[in-house]
Design a protein around this motif. Structure first.
Motif, PDB file in Angstrom:
ATOM      1  N   PHE A  11       0.848  -1.200   0.000  1.00 52.26           N
ATOM      2  CA  PHE A  11       0.000   0.000   0.000  1.00 52.26           C
ATOM      3  C   PHE A  11       0.871   1.232   0.000  1.00 52.26           C
ATOM      4  CE2 PHE A  11      -2.822  -3.146   2.028  1.00 52.26           C
ATOM      5  CZ  PHE A  11      -3.906  -3.035   1.176  1.00 52.26           C
ATOM      6  N   VAL A  13       1.156   4.757   1.187  1.00 50.90           N
ATOM      7  CA  VAL A  13       0.561   5.714   2.127  1.00 50.90           C
ATOM      8  C   VAL A  13       1.440   6.955   2.122  1.00 50.90           C
ATOM      9  CG1 VAL A  13      -0.187   6.129   4.487  1.00 50.90           C
ATOM     10  CG2 VAL A  13      -0.289   3.827   3.537  1.00 50.90           C
ATOM     11  N   VAL A  18       3.764   0.616   2.390  1.00 50.88           N
ATOM     12  CA  VAL A  18       3.497  -0.320   3.480  1.00 50.88           C
ATOM     13  C   VAL A  18       3.385  -1.715   2.878  1.00 50.88           C
ATOM     14  CG1 VAL A  18       1.920  -0.958   5.327  1.00 50.88           C
ATOM     15  CG2 VAL A  18       2.271   1.459   4.775  1.00 50.88           C
ATOM     16  N   ALA A  20       1.973  -4.869   3.216  1.00 49.94           N
ATOM     17  CA  ALA A  20       0.957  -5.580   3.998  1.00 49.94           C
ATOM     18  C   ALA A  20       1.173  -7.086   3.897  1.00 49.94           C
ATOM     19  CB  ALA A  20      -0.435  -5.216   3.528  1.00 49.94           C
ATOM     20  N   PRO A  39      -0.160 -10.566  15.429  1.00 48.72           N
ATOM     21  CA  PRO A  39      -0.398  -9.251  16.027  1.00 48.72           C
ATOM     22  C   PRO A  39      -1.137  -8.309  15.078  1.00 48.72           C
ATOM     23  CG  PRO A  39       1.912  -9.512  15.447  1.00 48.72           C
ATOM     24  CD  PRO A  39       1.268 -10.840  15.217  1.00 48.72           C
ATOM     25  N   SER A  40      -1.653  -7.226  15.639  1.00 51.65           N
ATOM     26  CA  SER A  40      -2.377  -6.236  14.850  1.00 51.65           C
ATOM     27  C   SER A  40      -1.467  -5.636  13.782  1.00 51.65           C
ATOM     28  CB  SER A  40      -2.895  -5.132  15.778  1.00 51.65           C
ATOM     29  OG  SER A  40      -3.725  -4.274  15.062  1.00 51.65           O
ATOM     30  N   GLY A  41      -1.968  -5.500  12.597  1.00 52.27           N
ATOM     31  CA  GLY A  41      -1.193  -4.909  11.505  1.00 52.27           C
ATOM     32  C   GLY A  41      -0.279  -5.893  10.819  1.00 52.27           C
ATOM     33  N   SER A  42      -0.406  -7.191  11.153  1.00 55.72           N
ATOM     34  CA  SER A  42       0.515  -8.163  10.571  1.00 55.72           C
ATOM     35  C   SER A  42       0.066  -8.627   9.184  1.00 55.72           C
ATOM     36  CB  SER A  42       0.658  -9.365  11.514  1.00 55.72           C
ATOM     37  OG  SER A  42      -0.624  -9.930  11.760  1.00 55.72           O
ATOM     38  N   GLY A  43      -1.132  -8.212   8.738  1.00 56.65           N
ATOM     39  CA  GLY A  43      -1.543  -8.553   7.373  1.00 56.65           C
ATOM     40  C   GLY A  43      -2.616  -9.622   7.282  1.00 56.65           C
ATOM     41  N   LYS A  44      -3.250  -9.972   8.416  1.00 59.69           N
ATOM     42  CA  LYS A  44      -4.260 -11.032   8.410  1.00 59.69           C
ATOM     43  C   LYS A  44      -5.454 -10.650   7.527  1.00 59.69           C
ATOM     44  CE  LYS A  44      -4.859 -10.674  12.882  1.00 59.69           C
ATOM     45  NZ  LYS A  44      -3.957  -9.541  13.170  1.00 59.69           N
ATOM     46  N   SER A  45      -5.976  -9.434   7.744  1.00 61.05           N
ATOM     47  CA  SER A  45      -7.131  -9.010   6.949  1.00 61.05           C
ATOM     48  C   SER A  45      -6.747  -8.863   5.479  1.00 61.05           C
ATOM     49  CB  SER A  45      -7.676  -7.684   7.469  1.00 61.05           C
ATOM     50  OG  SER A  45      -8.174  -7.848   8.770  1.00 61.05           O
ATOM     51  N   SER A  46      -5.542  -8.354   5.241  1.00 66.62           N
ATOM     52  CA  SER A  46      -5.092  -8.204   3.851  1.00 66.62           C
ATOM     53  C   SER A  46      -5.088  -9.549   3.145  1.00 66.62           C
ATOM     54  CB  SER A  46      -3.683  -7.596   3.810  1.00 66.62           C
ATOM     55  OG  SER A  46      -3.698  -6.338   4.438  1.00 66.62           O
ATOM     56  N   GLU A 167     -12.260 -12.171  12.228  1.00 66.15           N
ATOM     57  CA  GLU A 167     -12.591 -11.939  13.633  1.00 66.15           C
ATOM     58  C   GLU A 167     -14.099 -11.955  13.870  1.00 66.15           C
ATOM     59  OE1 GLU A 167     -10.322  -8.880  15.632  1.00 66.15           O
ATOM     60  OE2 GLU A 167      -8.950  -8.796  13.924  1.00 66.15           O
ATOM     61  N   HIS A 199      -7.958 -13.365  17.120  1.00 61.50           N
ATOM     62  CA  HIS A 199      -6.948 -12.945  18.082  1.00 61.50           C
ATOM     63  C   HIS A 199      -6.929 -13.885  19.278  1.00 61.50           C
ATOM     64  CE1 HIS A 199      -5.199  -9.222  16.746  1.00 61.50           C
ATOM     65  NE2 HIS A 199      -6.396  -8.794  16.313  1.00 61.50           N
TER      66      HIS A 199
ATOM     67  N   PHE B 396     -11.322  -1.828   0.685  1.00 57.45           N
ATOM     68  CA  PHE B 396     -11.194  -0.502   1.251  1.00 57.45           C
ATOM     69  C   PHE B 396     -12.540  -0.034   1.822  1.00 57.45           C
ATOM     70  CE2 PHE B 396     -11.233   4.150   0.516  1.00 57.45           C
ATOM     71  CZ  PHE B 396     -10.197   4.506   1.362  1.00 57.45           C
ATOM     72  N   MET B 399     -13.424  -1.512   5.154  1.00 59.54           N
ATOM     73  CA  MET B 399     -12.559  -1.202   6.283  1.00 59.54           C
ATOM     74  C   MET B 399     -13.273  -0.240   7.217  1.00 59.54           C
ATOM     75  SD  MET B 399      -8.608  -0.786   5.121  1.00 59.54           S
ATOM     76  CE  MET B 399      -8.656   0.953   5.406  1.00 59.54           C
TER      77      MET B 399
HETATM   78  N1  LIG Z   1      -6.168   0.231   2.279  1.00 63.50           N
HETATM   79  C1  LIG Z   1      -5.005   0.364   2.927  1.00 63.50           C
HETATM   80  N2  LIG Z   1      -4.241   1.438   2.720  1.00 63.50           N
HETATM   81  C2  LIG Z   1      -3.080   1.600   3.330  1.00 63.50           C
HETATM   82  N3  LIG Z   1      -2.583   0.725   4.200  1.00 63.50           N
HETATM   83  C3  LIG Z   1      -3.294  -0.382   4.481  1.00 63.50           C
HETATM   84  C4  LIG Z   1      -4.542  -0.619   3.861  1.00 63.50           C
HETATM   85  N4  LIG Z   1      -5.035  -1.793   4.318  1.00 63.50           N
HETATM   86  C5  LIG Z   1      -4.118  -2.269   5.158  1.00 63.50           C
HETATM   87  N5  LIG Z   1      -3.061  -1.430   5.277  1.00 63.50           N
HETATM   88  C6  LIG Z   1      -1.901  -1.620   6.075  1.00 63.50           C
HETATM   89  O1  LIG Z   1      -1.427  -2.926   5.852  1.00 63.50           O
HETATM   90  C7  LIG Z   1      -0.977  -3.509   7.060  1.00 63.50           C
HETATM   91  C8  LIG Z   1      -1.725  -4.794   7.311  1.00 63.50           C
HETATM   92  O2  LIG Z   1      -3.066  -4.477   7.604  1.00 63.50           O
HETATM   93  P1  LIG Z   1      -4.147  -5.567   7.959  1.00 63.50           P
HETATM   94  O3  LIG Z   1      -5.446  -4.876   8.093  1.00 63.50           O
HETATM   95  O4  LIG Z   1      -4.044  -6.679   7.013  1.00 63.50           O
HETATM   96  O5  LIG Z   1      -3.670  -6.059   9.410  1.00 63.50           O
HETATM   97  P2  LIG Z   1      -4.408  -7.059  10.408  1.00 63.50           P
HETATM   98  O6  LIG Z   1      -3.443  -8.136  10.681  1.00 63.50           O
HETATM   99  O7  LIG Z   1      -5.701  -7.441   9.889  1.00 63.50           O
HETATM  100  O8  LIG Z   1      -4.550  -6.143  11.693  1.00 63.50           O
HETATM  101  P3  LIG Z   1      -5.735  -6.180  12.788  1.00 63.50           P
HETATM  102  O9  LIG Z   1      -5.455  -7.337  13.665  1.00 63.50           O
HETATM  103  O10 LIG Z   1      -5.557  -4.900  13.501  1.00 63.50           O
HETATM  104  O11 LIG Z   1      -6.999  -6.274  12.044  1.00 63.50           O
HETATM  105  C9  LIG Z   1      -1.192  -2.479   8.146  1.00 63.50           C
HETATM  106  O12 LIG Z   1       0.017  -1.807   8.366  1.00 63.50           O
HETATM  107  C10 LIG Z   1      -2.205  -1.545   7.557  1.00 63.50           C
HETATM  108  O13 LIG Z   1      -1.982  -0.239   8.043  1.00 63.50           O
END
Ligand SMILES: Nc1ncnc2c1ncn2[C@@H]1O[C@H](COP(=O)(O)OP(=O)(O)OP(=O)(O)O)[C@@H](O)[C@H]1O
Ligand SMILES: [Mg+2]
Lengths: 224, 401
Positions: A11, A13, A18, A20, A39-46, A167, A199, B396, B399
């Motif tokens: 991504f 930004v 970033v 992901a 952990p949070s931000g590790s890319g699970k949702s991505s 989640e 989590h 997006f 989110m």
């Molecule tokens: N649309 C986007 N634009 C910019 N950065 C993004 C976008 N979506 C995700 N990111 C970044 O990509 C990284 C991974 O995000 P992701 O949502 O996959 O984490 P996660 O593991 O699901 O976290 P959480 O447990 O908090 O849900 C993060 O640093 C997030 O800030």
């Protein structure tokens, strides 16, 4: 059958990039039960978004049931989402102005099924998820657990082969959470592939495979 | 998706957010009603004028003394006053093949009296042919007798209102009245045919043309009415009138011939142009309403981002989302237009109630116009928001921020 090869998702930004997802490869066979943790931000949702065709990887390839879906156009991807994938979200994402019945009927409606044909299927689904007397309630008239059950009924109404849950218990109290997980596990036992981000380590252990993500990579995979 | 589902889904979405939507509906309703009302007023006015002209008669040509400036050609020489139109000129016109009948007219106002009662009225000197040419109708008696127009018989036909004023409820046929210092016997009463282009036929007294010449002490005619045999014959008739008079007036084109068709088409054109330009001005308010629709829809798209993401996750394609949001904006504009149409109808009813003498009514294609306007406004101003919705990236959009 799911197969990801060398997936990257970056991504932009501002001036910063970033990462992901970094070089993610994984496979899932039909009927798998996989927990994605980290952990949070590790890319699970991505990762889940890529699996659900809600997002496109920057590089790498994605094959679903023998089709290279990462190469399909927007319309064909929409068809795959409609027929093969069911989503369950942390925040339910029910349409607030629609009743439980109409929320569940949404995928059938988008697929162009006639109203009288929808009736029987949605009524059966409502009964199966213990929502028989909640058909005409709007989301704000339902408890969190009931809302998530409506969401699961909606995710499964098209009889998908995969359920992607991000989640699904994150917004529920302990008891409703367990109830929802039990429903998902039951669906998995019936043969649907279940991939769930969580989590909660206890929930993670119930899965047959656990994938741990750290900083966009798959750090470790465990069978249990 | 089934059309029915698209409509009900969009209708529910369009009406879910009341406050903002209401304001926009009001703007749309006002815009549509002003367009419809202005078009209807223009159309009513056009009909009024054309109806008035049609009551004059059919295939009618009007010959006036003097040359109208608009016919072109060299201006009359200095001091060359136009020759009078005479009764002989009028009779000469009868010889053309395409002429069915003619009638000369002398007009003037004169005091009419019965015993001590006196009224100033319009006196028309004419012939028996006036009856057919002007489509007159009698309620009692008979019209001027046919015969040599040079015979000044002392008879008259009076209008309905004049009859009331002069004779009250007494029978008028056979009675005598005075015009100036001459006596005339009443032989007929016109039926109340109302106003026709400023000539109040209710208060007119029609006498033989020769009698009028004597009464007003003049030999020149006010005008000559000529009825052609057919609409196709009108142009031919016009030419032969000009030729005949030119010969009789020593080579001078010193008359004006007005054809009813020409007048009608001119009026028709003027009123259509007027109606269109006025409606065009009103259409500016439509643009304002359209921009409000666009605004409402843009806000809806950003408020419902998650919903759009969800629909995509459930398998909605770009085109489906586009269609749903376009339907929604079109439903909004259609509801507004519907309200506007009702407002316009009520407005025209009120106007018709306040001005009963004019035939005011909603233009016949008003509902088609409002529907068209609604569809166009909804689609044109809905495209931008709908595209924004369709182009949202589902990951997006879903989110939570
Ligand atoms: N649309 C986007 N634009 C910019 N950065 C993004 C976008 N979506 C995700 N990111 C970044 O990509 C990284 C991974 O995000 P992701 O949502 O996959 O984490 P996660 O593991 O699901 O976290 P959480 O447990 O908090 O849900 C993060 O640093 C997030 O800030
Ligand atoms: Mg996440």
């Amino acid at each position: 059958m799911i197969s990801l090869q060398n997936i990257e998702r970056i991504f932009q930004v501002g001036d910063e990039e970033v990462h992901a997802l970094r070089d993610v490869s994984m496979t899932a066979t039909d009927g798998d039960h996989i927990a994605i943790m980290g952990p949070s931000g590790s890319g699970k949702s991505s990762l889940l978004n890529i699996l659900g065709l809600l997002d496109r990887p920057d590089t790498g390839s994605y094959e679903l049931d023998g089709v290279k879906v990462s190469e399909l156009d927007e319309k064909e991807q929409a068809r795959i989402r409609r027929h093969k994938i069911g989503f369950v979200f942390q925040f339910f994402h029910l349409v607030p102005r629609l009743t439980a019945f109409d929320n569940i009927a949404l995928p059938l409606m988008l697929a162009g099924m006639k109203q009288d044909e929808r009736q029987a299927r949605v009524t059966a689904a409502l009964a199966a998820f213990g929502l028989g007397n909640r058909a005409q309630h709007r989301p704000d008239q339902l408890s969190g657990g009931q809302r998530q059950r409506v969401a699961i009924a909606r995710a499964t109404i098209m009889q998908p082969s995969v359920i992607l849950a991000d989640e699904p218990t994150g917004n529920l109290d302990r008891n409703s959470g367990i109830e929802v997980v039990e429903i998902l596990e039951e669906l998995n036992r019936q043969g649907i592939t279940l991939i769930m981000v969580t989590h909660d380590p206890e929930l993670g252990r119930r899965a047959q495979r656990q994938i741990l993500m750290v900083d966009g990579r798959i750090e470790r995979e465990a069978e249990g | 998706m089934q059309i029915r589902d698209i409509l009900s889904f969009s209708l529910l979405a369009a009406t879910a957010n009341r406050g903002r939507t209401l304001l926009m509906l009001l703007a749309m309703a006002i815009a549509v009603s002003s367009v419809v009302v202005l078009i209807s007023l223009g159309d009513s006015a056009r009909h009024y004028v054309i109806d008035q002209f049609s009551t004059l008669g059919t295939n009618l040509l009007i010959v006036l003394p003097g040359r109208s400036e608009t016919t072109g050609g060299p201006p009359p020489l200095l001091g060359a006053t136009p020759r009078d139109l005479t009764l002989a000129d009028a009779m000469a016109l009868n010889r053309a093949r395409t002429v069915r009948r003619i009638t000369p007219i002398i007009a003037g106002s004169a005091p009419i009296s019965v015993r001590s009662l006196e009224r100033e009225m319009l006196v028309l000197g004419s012939t028996s042919e006036l009856y057919e040419i002007r489509h007159l109708a009698l309620s009692q008696g008979s019209f001027l007798p046919p015969g040599e127009p040079t015979r000044a018989e002392a008879v008259c036909v009076i209008g309905q209102k004049g009859k009331k004023e002069l004779f009250g409820n007494q029978p008028a046929i056979g009675r005598w009245l005075r015009i100036g210092d001459r006596r005339f016997r009443v032989i007929g009463v016109l039926s109340s045919s109302g106003v026709s282009l400023g000539e109040d036929l209710g208060e007119v007294v029609i006498i033989p043309v020769a009698a009028a010449q004597a009464l007003f002490n003049t030999s020149s005619l006010f005008r000559i009415l000529v009825e052609a045999t057919s609409p196709e014959g009108i142009e031919q008739t016009r030419k032969s009138i000009l030729d005949t008079i030119r010969v009789r007036h020593e080579g001078e084109d010193d008359i004006t011939v007005i054809t009813q068709d020409a007048v009608l088409t001119t009026f028709d054109r003027i009123f259509k142009a007027l109606t269109l330009s006025v409606a065009g001005i009103a259409a500016i308010s439509l643009v304002v309403a359209g921009i409000m629709i666009m605004n409402v829809m843009l806000v809806a798209v950003s408020n419902r981002r998650a919903e759009i993401g969800l629909l995509k996750a459930l398998g909605a394609s770009r085109t489906q989302i586009l269609g749903l949001f376009l339907t929604e904006s079109t439903i909004l504009s259609s509801i507004g237009a519907g309200i506007g149409l009702v407002l316009a109808l009520l407005g025209m009813r009120l106007a018709a109630f306040l001005f009963p003498q004019f035939p005011l009514q909603l233009a016949p294609w008003s509902s088609a116009i409002s529907l068209g306007v609604a569809l166009i406004t909804g689609v044109v101003f809905g495209v931008l928001p709908a595209r924004r919705a369709a182009d949202l990236e589902p990951a997006f959009a879903l989110m939570r921020r």
